[in-house]
Design an enzyme around this catalytic site. Structure first.
Site, PDB file in Angstrom:
ATOM      1  N   ARG A 183      92.353  -4.745  31.895  1.00 21.56           N
ATOM      2  CA  ARG A 183      92.256  -6.202  31.446  1.00 21.56           C
ATOM      3  C   ARG A 183      92.828  -6.791  30.185  1.00 21.56           C
ATOM      4  O   ARG A 183      92.322  -5.494  29.407  1.00 21.56           O
ATOM      5  CB  ARG A 183      90.410  -6.782  31.532  1.00 21.56           C
ATOM      6  CG  ARG A 183      90.710  -7.299  33.428  1.00 21.56           C
ATOM      7  CD  ARG A 183      89.097  -7.862  34.041  1.00 21.56           C
ATOM      8  NE  ARG A 183      88.618  -8.045  33.025  1.00 21.56           N
ATOM      9  CZ  ARG A 183      86.739  -8.885  33.215  1.00 21.56           C
ATOM     10  NH1 ARG A 183      87.229  -8.119  34.268  1.00 21.56           N
ATOM     11  NH2 ARG A 183      86.042  -9.066  31.841  1.00 21.56           N
ATOM     12  N   LYS A 225      78.171  -5.978  37.032  1.00 21.20           N
ATOM     13  CA  LYS A 225      77.307  -7.175  37.333  1.00 21.20           C
ATOM     14  C   LYS A 225      78.666  -7.032  38.924  1.00 21.20           C
ATOM     15  O   LYS A 225      78.370  -6.645  40.093  1.00 21.20           O
ATOM     16  CB  LYS A 225      77.649  -7.925  37.246  1.00 21.20           C
ATOM     17  CG  LYS A 225      76.821  -7.809  35.605  1.00 21.20           C
ATOM     18  CD  LYS A 225      76.804  -9.069  34.668  1.00 21.20           C
ATOM     19  CE  LYS A 225      78.490 -10.043  33.734  1.00 21.20           C
ATOM     20  NZ  LYS A 225      78.231  -8.848  33.128  1.00 21.20           N
ATOM     21  N   ARG A 234      75.116 -18.048  31.491  1.00 22.44           N
ATOM     22  CA  ARG A 234      75.192 -16.915  30.192  1.00 22.44           C
ATOM     23  C   ARG A 234      74.425 -17.824  29.119  1.00 22.44           C
ATOM     24  O   ARG A 234      74.399 -17.064  27.508  1.00 22.44           O
ATOM     25  CB  ARG A 234      76.768 -16.309  29.737  1.00 22.44           C
ATOM     26  CG  ARG A 234      77.716 -15.461  30.545  1.00 22.44           C
ATOM     27  CD  ARG A 234      78.713 -15.133  30.036  1.00 22.44           C
ATOM     28  NE  ARG A 234      79.398 -14.684  31.561  1.00 22.44           N
ATOM     29  CZ  ARG A 234      80.194 -13.794  31.105  1.00 22.44           C
ATOM     30  NH1 ARG A 234      80.666 -13.053  30.710  1.00 22.44           N
ATOM     31  NH2 ARG A 234      80.793 -13.558  33.013  1.00 22.44           N
ATOM     32  N   ARG A 261      82.868  -8.858  23.016  1.00 28.88           N
ATOM     33  CA  ARG A 261      81.926  -9.577  23.898  1.00 28.88           C
ATOM     34  C   ARG A 261      80.788  -8.600  23.592  1.00 28.88           C
ATOM     35  O   ARG A 261      79.858  -9.628  24.200  1.00 28.88           O
ATOM     36  CB  ARG A 261      83.032  -9.013  25.473  1.00 28.88           C
ATOM     37  CG  ARG A 261      83.893  -9.300  25.788  1.00 28.88           C
ATOM     38  CD  ARG A 261      84.973  -8.726  26.490  1.00 28.88           C
ATOM     39  NE  ARG A 261      84.499  -8.988  28.069  1.00 28.88           N
ATOM     40  CZ  ARG A 261      84.565  -8.305  29.221  1.00 28.88           C
ATOM     41  NH1 ARG A 261      86.279  -7.127  28.644  1.00 28.88           N
ATOM     42  NH2 ARG A 261      84.020  -8.022  29.931  1.00 28.88           N
ATOM     43  N   ARG A 282      88.698   1.007  33.254  1.00 28.39           N
ATOM     44  CA  ARG A 282      89.101   0.502  34.240  1.00 28.39           C
ATOM     45  C   ARG A 282      89.969   0.125  34.420  1.00 28.39           C
ATOM     46  O   ARG A 282      90.832  -0.429  33.577  1.00 28.39           O
ATOM     47  CB  ARG A 282      87.532  -0.896  33.760  1.00 28.39           C
ATOM     48  CG  ARG A 282      87.974  -1.878  35.181  1.00 28.39           C
ATOM     49  CD  ARG A 282      87.493  -2.966  34.787  1.00 28.39           C
ATOM     50  NE  ARG A 282      86.717  -4.104  33.597  1.00 28.39           N
ATOM     51  CZ  ARG A 282      86.207  -4.737  33.127  1.00 28.39           C
ATOM     52  NH1 ARG A 282      85.337  -5.633  34.081  1.00 28.39           N
ATOM     53  NH2 ARG A 282      86.068  -5.428  32.141  1.00 28.39           N
TER      54      ARG A 282
HETATM   55  P1  AP5 Z   1      82.443  -3.822  36.176  1.00 33.60           P
HETATM   56  O1  AP5 Z   1      81.316  -3.787  37.313  1.00 33.60           O
HETATM   57  O2  AP5 Z   1      83.000  -4.468  36.688  1.00 33.60           O
HETATM   58  O3  AP5 Z   1      81.050  -4.660  35.956  1.00 33.60           O
HETATM   59  P2  AP5 Z   1      80.790  -6.752  35.592  1.00 33.60           P
HETATM   60  O4  AP5 Z   1      79.148  -5.764  34.390  1.00 33.60           O
HETATM   61  O5  AP5 Z   1      81.378  -7.262  36.277  1.00 33.60           O
HETATM   62  O6  AP5 Z   1      82.278  -6.629  33.999  1.00 33.60           O
HETATM   63  P3  AP5 Z   1      83.013  -7.617  33.606  1.00 33.60           P
HETATM   64  O7  AP5 Z   1      83.922  -6.781  32.442  1.00 33.60           O
HETATM   65  O8  AP5 Z   1      83.373  -7.899  34.717  1.00 33.60           O
HETATM   66  O9  AP5 Z   1      81.755  -8.971  32.983  1.00 33.60           O
HETATM   67  P4  AP5 Z   1      81.812  -9.930  32.098  1.00 33.60           P
HETATM   68  O10 AP5 Z   1      80.617  -9.950  32.299  1.00 33.60           O
HETATM   69  O11 AP5 Z   1      82.203  -9.269  30.457  1.00 33.60           O
HETATM   70  O12 AP5 Z   1      83.222 -10.774  32.404  1.00 33.60           O
HETATM   71  P5  AP5 Z   1      83.243 -11.603  33.641  1.00 33.60           P
HETATM   72  O13 AP5 Z   1      84.879 -11.593  33.759  1.00 33.60           O
HETATM   73  O14 AP5 Z   1      82.035 -12.193  34.076  1.00 33.60           O
HETATM   74  O15 AP5 Z   1      82.490  -2.694  35.907  1.00 33.60           O
HETATM   75  C1  AP5 Z   1      82.536  -2.205  35.097  1.00 33.60           C
HETATM   76  C2  AP5 Z   1      83.408  -0.953  35.144  1.00 33.60           C
HETATM   77  O16 AP5 Z   1      82.577   0.172  35.191  1.00 33.60           O
HETATM   78  C3  AP5 Z   1      84.576  -0.864  36.260  1.00 33.60           C
HETATM   79  O17 AP5 Z   1      85.987   0.542  35.991  1.00 33.60           O
HETATM   80  C4  AP5 Z   1      83.585   0.295  37.027  1.00 33.60           C
HETATM   81  O18 AP5 Z   1      83.664   1.005  38.093  1.00 33.60           O
HETATM   82  C5  AP5 Z   1      82.401   1.040  36.465  1.00 33.60           C
HETATM   83  N1  AP5 Z   1      80.915   0.938  36.852  1.00 33.60           N
HETATM   84  C6  AP5 Z   1      80.368   0.387  37.386  1.00 33.60           C
HETATM   85  N2  AP5 Z   1      79.069   0.914  37.621  1.00 33.60           N
HETATM   86  C7  AP5 Z   1      78.935   2.168  37.273  1.00 33.60           C
HETATM   87  C8  AP5 Z   1      78.580   2.950  37.026  1.00 33.60           C
HETATM   88  N3  AP5 Z   1      77.643   3.177  37.652  1.00 33.60           N
HETATM   89  N4  AP5 Z   1      78.448   4.183  36.744  1.00 33.60           N
HETATM   90  C9  AP5 Z   1      79.601   4.318  35.945  1.00 33.60           C
HETATM   91  N5  AP5 Z   1      81.066   3.210  36.391  1.00 33.60           N
HETATM   92  C10 AP5 Z   1      80.421   2.208  36.885  1.00 33.60           C
HETATM   93  O19 AP5 Z   1      83.939 -12.633  31.906  1.00 33.60           O
HETATM   94  C11 AP5 Z   1      84.667 -12.538  31.459  1.00 33.60           C
HETATM   95  C12 AP5 Z   1      85.092 -13.626  30.551  1.00 33.60           C
HETATM   96  O20 AP5 Z   1      84.664 -15.033  31.253  1.00 33.60           O
HETATM   97  C13 AP5 Z   1      83.731 -13.300  29.139  1.00 33.60           C
HETATM   98  O21 AP5 Z   1      84.001 -12.789  28.791  1.00 33.60           O
HETATM   99  C14 AP5 Z   1      83.640 -14.995  28.719  1.00 33.60           C
HETATM  100  O22 AP5 Z   1      84.749 -15.061  27.631  1.00 33.60           O
HETATM  101  C15 AP5 Z   1      84.170 -15.724  30.341  1.00 33.60           C
HETATM  102  N6  AP5 Z   1      82.963 -15.924  30.943  1.00 33.60           N
HETATM  103  C16 AP5 Z   1      82.451 -15.546  32.233  1.00 33.60           C
HETATM  104  N7  AP5 Z   1      81.548 -16.470  32.527  1.00 33.60           N
HETATM  105  C17 AP5 Z   1      81.436 -17.509  31.580  1.00 33.60           C
HETATM  106  C18 AP5 Z   1      80.311 -18.197  31.933  1.00 33.60           C
HETATM  107  N8  AP5 Z   1      79.289 -18.172  32.204  1.00 33.60           N
HETATM  108  N9  AP5 Z   1      79.714 -18.528  30.096  1.00 33.60           N
HETATM  109  C19 AP5 Z   1      81.112 -18.890  29.498  1.00 33.60           C
HETATM  110  N10 AP5 Z   1      81.759 -17.896  29.426  1.00 33.60           N
HETATM  111  C20 AP5 Z   1      82.034 -17.270  30.295  1.00 33.60           C
END
Ligand code: AP5
Length: 211
Positions: free
Chosen positions: A156, A13, A88, A167, A123
């Protein structure tokens, strides 16, 4: 255009959001990034959120909806935006509706749990500027230093295997339900995550009608 980037943790994402916002010149709003910044600055929100995030649980709806409410009033959102990681839960989706916000398209990135576990183990983020890397799919020149600013690269906290498992469980039990919700509304587009980032981007651009 108001876009939701949806998908399990590590689906890509954030990676795709950065590319789309560069192309469409609209901001990308990541609730996860806002919460990590709050943790870094030891704000009351950060201190509260840390306990949930470290366990792989969702932060309470009231906290993230307040973040979104404040952010969407900023002038740079007037021409559209990307929501990365919000909503979410069903209450979060309904909150957007109650605010009178129209989402034009929900892009749902589909990646298997096995692939996610592999990706997140690879990552790394720059401690200073936050630039993301994958040791396997987009490695930095030096595996311990950021190409852009020379900062130290770290994993991370919530990319530890046991937290990733939690997660994923949270995603399947509380978030995945939104796929049907947005499909019924008629704004869902599913994108099969590809091995190469650029190949996923091609599918994303096609879904958005960007040539
Ligand atoms: P990346 O692009 O970072 O993936 P992502 O989907 O953004 O992953 P996140 O881990 O950031 O998502 P998340 O939703 O768990 O975390 P968030 O920070 O939002 O890609 C991942 C890796 O893969 C990278 O190394 C990249 O280079 C690689 N990659 C990408 N595309 C690729 C491809 N096509 N092929 C190969 N490799 C690839 O949330 C963190 C925490 O915050 C949550 O767990 C929760 O506790 C809280 N939180 C956030 N938002 C909310 C909400 N709305 N409600 C409640 N809690 C929330």
């Amino acid at each position: 255009m108001n876009i939701v980037l949806f998908g399990p943790p590590g689906a890509g994402k954030g990676t795709q959001a950065d590319i789309i916002c560069g192309r469409l010149n609209i901001p990308s709003i990541s609730t996860g990034a806002v919460l990590r910044e709050a943790i870094k600055n030891s704000t009351p929100t950060g201190l509260l959120a840390k306990g949930y995030m470290d366990k792989g649980d969702l932060v309470p709806d009231s906290v993230v909806t307040a973040i979104i409410k404040e952010r969407l009033t900023k002038p740079d959102c007037a021409g559209g935006y990307i929501l990365d990681g919000f909503p979410r839960t069903l209450p979060q989706a309904k909150y957007l509706e109650e605010m009178g916000i129209t989402i034009d398209v929900v892009l749902s990135l589909e990646v298997s749990d096995e692939e996610i576990i592999e990706r997140l183990s690879q990552r790394r983020l720059c401690e200073d500027c936050g630039a993301p890397y994958s040791l396997k799919y987009g490695p930095p020149k030096d595996t311990s230093r950021c190409d852009k600013c020379g900062g130290r690269l770290v994993a991370r906290q919530d990319d530890m295997p046991e937290v990733v498992a939690s997660r994923l469980k949270t995603y399947h039990s509380q978030t995945e339900v939104l796929i049907d919700y947005y499909r019924e509304i008629g704004i869902l587009k599913t994108i099969k995550g590809q091995k190469e980032i650029k190949d996923t981007t091609s599918l994303v651009f096609k879904a958005l009608g960007i040539t």
